[in-house]
Each structure stands twice: as C-alpha cells, then as structure tokens.
Scaffold this motif. Structure first.
Motif, mmCIF file in Angstrom:
data_model
loop_
_atom_site.group_PDB
_atom_site.id
_atom_site.type_symbol
_atom_site.label_atom_id
_atom_site.label_comp_id
_atom_site.label_asym_id
_atom_site.label_seq_id
_atom_site.Cartn_x
_atom_site.Cartn_y
_atom_site.Cartn_z
ATOM 1 N N ARG A 189 4.007 -1.812 0.564
ATOM 2 C CA ARG A 189 3.227 -2.422 -0.526
ATOM 3 C C ARG A 189 4.101 -3.389 -1.327
ATOM 4 O O ARG A 189 3.651 -4.478 -1.723
ATOM 5 N N ARG A 190 5.334 -3.002 -1.572
ATOM 6 C CA ARG A 190 6.266 -3.868 -2.306
ATOM 7 C C ARG A 190 6.461 -5.190 -1.567
ATOM 8 O O ARG A 190 6.416 -6.268 -2.171
ATOM 9 N N TRP A 191 6.658 -5.090 -0.271
ATOM 10 C CA TRP A 191 6.863 -6.272 0.581
ATOM 11 C C TRP A 191 5.647 -7.191 0.529
ATOM 12 O O TRP A 191 5.777 -8.417 0.402
ATOM 13 N N LEU A 192 4.454 -6.608 0.595
ATOM 14 C CA LEU A 192 3.227 -7.395 0.570
ATOM 15 C C LEU A 192 3.031 -8.083 -0.780
ATOM 16 O O LEU A 192 2.682 -9.268 -0.851
ATOM 17 N N LEU A 193 3.259 -7.340 -1.863
ATOM 18 C CA LEU A 193 3.019 -7.875 -3.204
ATOM 19 C C LEU A 193 4.095 -8.861 -3.633
ATOM 20 O O LEU A 193 3.803 -9.893 -4.238
ATOM 21 N N PHE A 202 7.995 -4.437 11.958
ATOM 22 C CA PHE A 202 7.941 -3.261 11.090
ATOM 23 C C PHE A 202 9.161 -3.162 10.169
ATOM 24 O O PHE A 202 9.582 -2.076 9.782
ATOM 25 N N GLY A 203 9.714 -4.300 9.817
ATOM 26 C CA GLY A 203 10.927 -4.299 8.998
ATOM 27 C C GLY A 203 10.711 -3.894 7.560
ATOM 28 O O GLY A 203 11.661 -3.496 6.881
ATOM 29 N N ALA A 204 9.480 -3.991 7.059
ATOM 30 C CA ALA A 204 9.233 -3.642 5.651
ATOM 31 C C ALA A 204 9.345 -2.146 5.411
ATOM 32 O O ALA A 204 9.700 -1.700 4.315
ATOM 33 N N GLY A 205 9.039 -1.347 6.421
ATOM 34 C CA GLY A 205 9.085 0.105 6.272
ATOM 35 C C GLY A 205 8.146 0.773 7.257
ATOM 36 O O GLY A 205 7.265 0.126 7.833
ATOM 37 N N LEU A 206 8.332 2.058 7.433
ATOM 38 C CA LEU A 206 7.486 2.835 8.325
ATOM 39 C C LEU A 206 6.714 3.867 7.503
ATOM 40 O O LEU A 206 7.316 4.630 6.744
ATOM 41 N N PRO A 207 5.395 3.894 7.635
ATOM 42 C CA PRO A 207 4.611 4.905 6.913
ATOM 43 C C PRO A 207 4.825 6.279 7.515
ATOM 44 O O PRO A 207 5.451 6.413 8.576
ATOM 45 N N ARG A 208 4.296 7.295 6.879
ATOM 46 C CA ARG A 208 4.433 8.649 7.405
ATOM 47 C C ARG A 208 3.795 8.744 8.773
ATOM 48 O O ARG A 208 2.858 7.995 9.106
#
Length: 676
Positions: A376-380, A323-329
């Motif tokens: 999304r940034r990480w994925l793209l 989960f290093g890219a970020g955590l959603p709400r």
C-alpha cells in the motif's frame, strides 16, 4: 437491451440444462460441466463455420503445394470470412452427422474435432479433455441422444450474439459450480460489476479515445471466460466505432481458458493472446505493456503451493521485478495480482489505467512493516491510486462479502495528483434487490446507480454537494502513519519467599544443575538471604552476592539471572531498574505502540497523547523505519468505516419490550397447541 440479452441467455441456459439431465445416472452432477460446456462451444463453432463450409473446402483443396503453415492459416481464415480465426478441414458438420442418424456418431465427432485448426483442437483435446468425455458418453449409449439435442440448438451469430453467449456461459458455469460445490466466482464476475469497472477506467480518457487510428490493448491476468475483456471492448467500440481493440489474458482453469479462447477465435481476435497457466509464476506476456487492465482475482486464495518462484523473483529482482514492493501473507494473493498489473503499465505519454475488484483485506490487513502495508505504501507514495469504490454486499454469486473496486493509473490528471478519492457506493441508492437470488447474489447495481458512481468519480465530488456523504477526497499521505514504540520502566520487588523459590526450581538453568549444586543454591536462598521485600534491584543483588560469598558457593551468570527472574515480581511502587549505562530498563510487558498520523510530528503527538497519562514513558528511538530511517515504522491503511461511518440509533426500549412480549405470547400459544 441488456435485459433482453440476459433473458434470451437464460432461456438458452434452461434448454441446455435440460440436456444435462440426460447425463443423470451415468455422470456425477459435478461432471456435467465437463460434457455440456465443450458441447456448447463446439455447437457455436459449427454454427459459425457452416454457412461458408462449401466455399472453404474448395479453398482448402486449391491451396498451392509447399505453402508454409502461417500463410496457409491466413488463407484459410480468409476463406471462412468474418474475421473468424478458426477453420475445420473436415467435410462434416453437425447437420451432416445428424443426417446419418446414430451411425458412427462417436467416430464422426472425433474426426470433426481433430480437423479443427491447431488452437481449437488443442482446446478440445488438452483443456476440455473432450474426447475422454465422448468415449464415456458412447460407452453409456447416450452420446447420440446428447448430440441430437445439441444439433437442434440454434447458436448462429445472427440468432445469438456474442454478448448473449457470454451470459449463457456465465449462467451455465454458475449452475454447474453450485451443484459441485465449487467456487463459481473464480470463473466470472457479474456483468453489471464489469460494466462499472469499464466505465470508471475509460470515463477520464474521452479525448484520448477519439478519432481515427486509435489502438488500445486490454489485459486481464485472471481472465476466466473473458467477460471483462469482451465488455471492455464493447464499451470502447460504442464510444468510438473506429477504434482497434486488442485483447490479452491469461487463465489457470482449463475449462474457463477453453471458453475464453474459443470466444476470441469466433470474434476475430488473435487466440494466441489468451494464454494458459499461472500468471503469478509463468507470466505469458512478460514483455508487454497495456493501455487498460481489468481483473477480479480470486479472494483469500493462498499461494503457498507456488510460493517458491514468487519469493525467488522478489528476492532476486527486488523493485526491478513484479513483487519488489512486498509479499502479502501466504493466505491471500490478491495484492500479488495487483503488483503484477502495475508492472504492465505503459511508460509513454498515454500511460495505463487499472480497474481491479478485491475484498476488504488489501485495504487494511497487516500492520506497519508488513508485506501488505509496504505494498500500500508503494502504491500511495508512487501516486498510482486514483480512487477506491466500496460496492454493495451480496453482489457476487459465490460470496456475500463486501468488495471494492480499485482504480489506478500512472498518468493522473493534474487535479488528482497526490489525491485519492473514496466512494461509498454500498448504499441502497445504487442497487436493487434481485427478484430471484442467484447463489449468494441477492443484489445488482442499477444502470442509473452505475452512471451515478461514474459521474461522482469523473467530477471528483468531494464534500458540500449532494454526494458529500458518499464521496471524499484525501491526500495520499492521510492514509499513512508512524508506528512508534512507547516504553515504560521496569519496576521490580524481590523476595526469597517459598512461592518464588518454587518458581526457581522449575527454571531451565536450575534444572540443568547437578542435584548437589541445586541443594547449594536452594540453601543459599532459603537460609542466607533475608526473607524481606526488597524494593530496589541493586540492594537485592548486593544481598545475593553477600549470601553466595558467605556460603562459599559459586553460581554462574545463567543461574544468577534465573534467581533474579524467579524471585522478582512487578511492582509499580518499586524503584526503577537501571541498565549498565544507568538508563531505565524497559518493561516488555508494558510496551505499547502508538500510531502517529504521518503528517504529524511524533514528539508533539507523544507530548499530547502519552506523557500526560504516563509521565515515566519514553519513545524507543532505535525503533526506526527501514526505508526513511526515521523514528517509527511507516504504515498505510485505508479504513472505509472510519471515513463513512453512519451512526444508527438503537431502538427505544419500549419498542423492544413490546416485541419481546409479543414473542412470549406467540410461544405460549404454540406450546398450548402442542400440549393440547
């Protein structure tokens, strides 16, 4: 073929549903599934094992003494035959128990269940808690009646295929979920949606799947009853009958897990590859990587109750964790599942493909810098997203909302690198209305619609052709933007008017003063400050300093600040307030944010879109992105409506007016009937 399978499953479901009616009065409707589903699984296993029962018992009796557990199991699986990885050491069968009439049916069923091999026994005892239900049935004196009806149910593999069993479980779970107001969609996904996802993730792998000795591992982190896994295997086997398919999954719901594991057992798969537990907090396949991954994670389900281990993993491992890219709400964990699946991608030359269905939230929820945007940034930016397909509404049993299939891979073909394909498959050319609604499911994707969607994806259809209205290809950076902070100068006038003095009396710093000090401050402001309108802050500050000094009163910085705040009002005609360095001070109330396309220079954008309309505005260049350190925070969003908006002209006013008049006439006639 599928229609015949579905019809047969429906007939079986209707028969089983009649058995459920036997429970009425002794069980709540919400409890029917706890009895019926395990009984269906038990009867299916009984039908599979019965033909080889005598041969198996001989093999079991002839086992050499001192044999280790693993060798014993392999020998007994061989005695059962057919690649089935389950056995039962009891001499009992449904037929034998039935032949004894109602004598000791409860005792016999307990003996029968506990004689299963470990994996199946654990499913019935720990996940289905079936012995508890059998006791309740026995206490209510309806166990024999229920058992006898199941004993008459023919679930032999030659009569009922594995696919038909999948449809049967699907329909039963839907019915039980509806009567207990549970979320049926958490347990399974409509078959035509699964088939679409499977077709999409394998269509570009034709060459990789041909030939002998091909092995493919498929994984679903929220596998439910195993529908996605089963259909993925079926599709691969149809393409290449010699392919070896290994299925893996994890499921949190006990009943769904029990059904899925039972299905793995009777189809010859390793049941230990299906794990029980929470995928996000207890990764049961931690060191594994998979060729294909499919999932339909729960929509809009919060992860608050198990957030601690997730946050700890994200903080401790960062990009080296899941989960290093970020955590959603906290209210929606869909993107946690997607990140988890990304962590399972193979790093060899074959790579991995992912098909995941989610609602619209992961596409656009969250602004620049938010957890969702950073994911999304990480994925793209890693160029993993191949395509996103918008599905029709009203496809799922428990919700009518729009859903989207995301297709991802870490081995993009050359022509797809740096590109993302968006396909709008929500139109009527792809679906048909159902003859009878199933919960919220009112539509289904047609076979020809599924084939068309797959063709559009495979061919990378993009503009100019027959599919230009439903398929568009973009650079990954087209979905990015920079959020820049635009400031405007603070302009204030000042006056010691009665209304503004009343505001000062309510200020916290003023209320903290002793009554005597409060009187001194009010005396200075009311009697020594000129009651004129100051259009420049320095002039007012000078007048305030002079008034305080002449009165011999000392005021601290907090009180001085409170006075300036209370006695000021915003005024576009007033002079700009400057900070200590002589620069314009920004007005927080006039602060705005502009979203500049990532491909465009922000300075040129401001010169074109901002400065001509607000000449005194400027960009706060200290507002920078945490990653690239440039001006403005980077964000990503994928807004289908922006790219596929279809204008629908309003109806003519004459038509609307005529309809209103017709309605008025109808209402008047109804009122006459009531009055008459």
């Amino acid at each position: 073929m599928d229609q015949d399978v579905a019809s047969k499953a429906k007939a079986l479901s209707n028969f089983v549903w009649q058995i459920a009616e036997t429970l009425r009065g002794d069980f709540k409707q919400s409890e029917y599934g706890k009895v019926i589903l395990p009984f269906v699984v038990l009867r299916r296993l009984d039908c599979i094992l019965e033909p080889t029962k005598d041969a198996f018992l001989k093999a079991h009796a002839g086992l050499p003494p001192g044999i280790d557990e693993q060798t014993r199991d392999m020998m007994l699986y061989g005695a059962v035959g057919g690649g089935v990885r389950v056995y039962n050491t009891s001499s009992l069968t449904f037929a034998k128990i039935r032949a004894q009439n109602s004598t000791d049916v409860h005792k016999n069923l307990i003996t029968y269940i506990t004689a299963f091999s470990d994996s199946v026994r654990d499913v019935f005892l720990d996940k289905f808690l079936f012995t508890d239900q059998l006791k309740r049935l026995a206490d209510a004196t309806i166990l024999w009646k229920v058992f006898e009806q199941f004993a008459a149910l023919d679930l032999r593999p030659e009569a009922v295929s594995t696919l038909t069993m999948g449809y049967l479980f699907e329909d039963l779970i839907r019915r039980f979920s509806e009567i207990s107001n549970e979320t049926a969609g958490e347990h399974f996904t409509p078959r035509e949606v699964i088939r679409l996802i499977v077709d999409l993730i394998i269509v570009n792998d034709d060459e990789k799947l041909r030939g002998q000795g091909i092995i493919r591992q498929i994984y679903d982190p929220a596998c439910g009853t195993g529908g996605m896994l089963a259909l993925a295997e079926e599709a691969l086997k149809e393409f290449n009958p010699d392919i070896r398919v290994e299925l893996f999954g994890q499921e949190l719901n006990g009943e769904s897990f029990g059904i899925c594991k039972s299905d793995m057992l009777v189809t010859g798969h390793d049941p230990e590859n299906i794990a029980f537990g929470n995928t996000l907090t207890q990764d049961a396949h931690k060191d594994r990587r998979f060729h294909y991954m499919l999932s339909n994670p729960p929509y809009g389900v919060d992860w608050k109750k198990y957030q601690e281990p997730i946050r700890e993993e994200a903080a401790t491992l960062g990009k080296d964790g899941r989960f290093g890219a970020g955590l959603p709400r906290i209210s929606d964990g869909q993107l946690l599942f997607l990140q988890h699946m990304i962590s399972k991608m193979r790093t060899d030359e074959v790579g991995s493909r992912i098909g995941i269905v989610m609602n619209g939230s992961p596409l656009f929820t969250g602004g620049a810098g938010s957890g969702e945007s950073e994911i999304r940034r990480w994925l793209l930016e890693n160029d993993w997203i191949e395509a996103i397909v918008a599905l029709p509404t009203d496809l799922f049993y428990n919700t009518g909302i729009q859903t989207y299939v995301w297709l991802l891979t870490n081995r993009k073909e050359r022509e797809r690198r740096g590109k993302v394909q968006l396909i709008d498959a929500s139109g009527e050319r792809f679906w048909s209305p159902m003859r009878k609604n199933l919960g919220s499911k009112r539509r289904e994707i047609r076979d020809d619609g599924r084939e068309t969607i797959t063709h559009i994806f495979h061919e990378m259809a993009n503009g100019g052709g027959p599919w230009s209205a439903v398929s568009k290809i973009f650079d990954a950076s087209d979905f990015g933007y920079r959020e820049i902070r635009v400031e405007r100068p603070l302009r204030l006038n000042f006056q010691s008017s009665p209304e503004r003095i009343e505001r000062l009396k309510l200020a916290k710093p003023f209320l903290k003063l002793d009554p005597a000090d409060q009187d001194d401050v009010l005396n200075v402001i009311a009697n020594r400050l000129p009651n004129t309108l100051f259009m420049e802050r320095p002039a007012f500050e000078a007048a305030l300093t002079k008034a305080v000094k002449s009165a011999g009163v000392k005021i601290g910085a907090p009180i001085r600040k409170a006075i300036l705040s209370a006695l000021s009002e915003r005024d576009e005609s007033a002079a700009i307030c400057l900070d200590s360095s002589g620069k314009p001070e920004p007005d927080p109330e006039l602060r705005d944010h502009e979203l500049v396309p990532l491909k465009e220079d922000w300075k040129g954008y401001v010169a074109r879109e901002v400065t001509p309309f607000v000449p005194d505005a400027w960009v706060d260049e200290t507002y920078r992105d945490n990653a690239d350190k440039c001006v403005g925070r980077v964000g990503y969003e994928i807004n289908f409506n922006r790219y596929f908006y279809r204008y629908v002209a309003p109806r003519p006013l004459t038509e609307i007016d005529a309809e209103l008049k017709t309605l008025e006439t109808d209402i008047a006639n109804l009122l006459k009937e009531v009055a008459g």
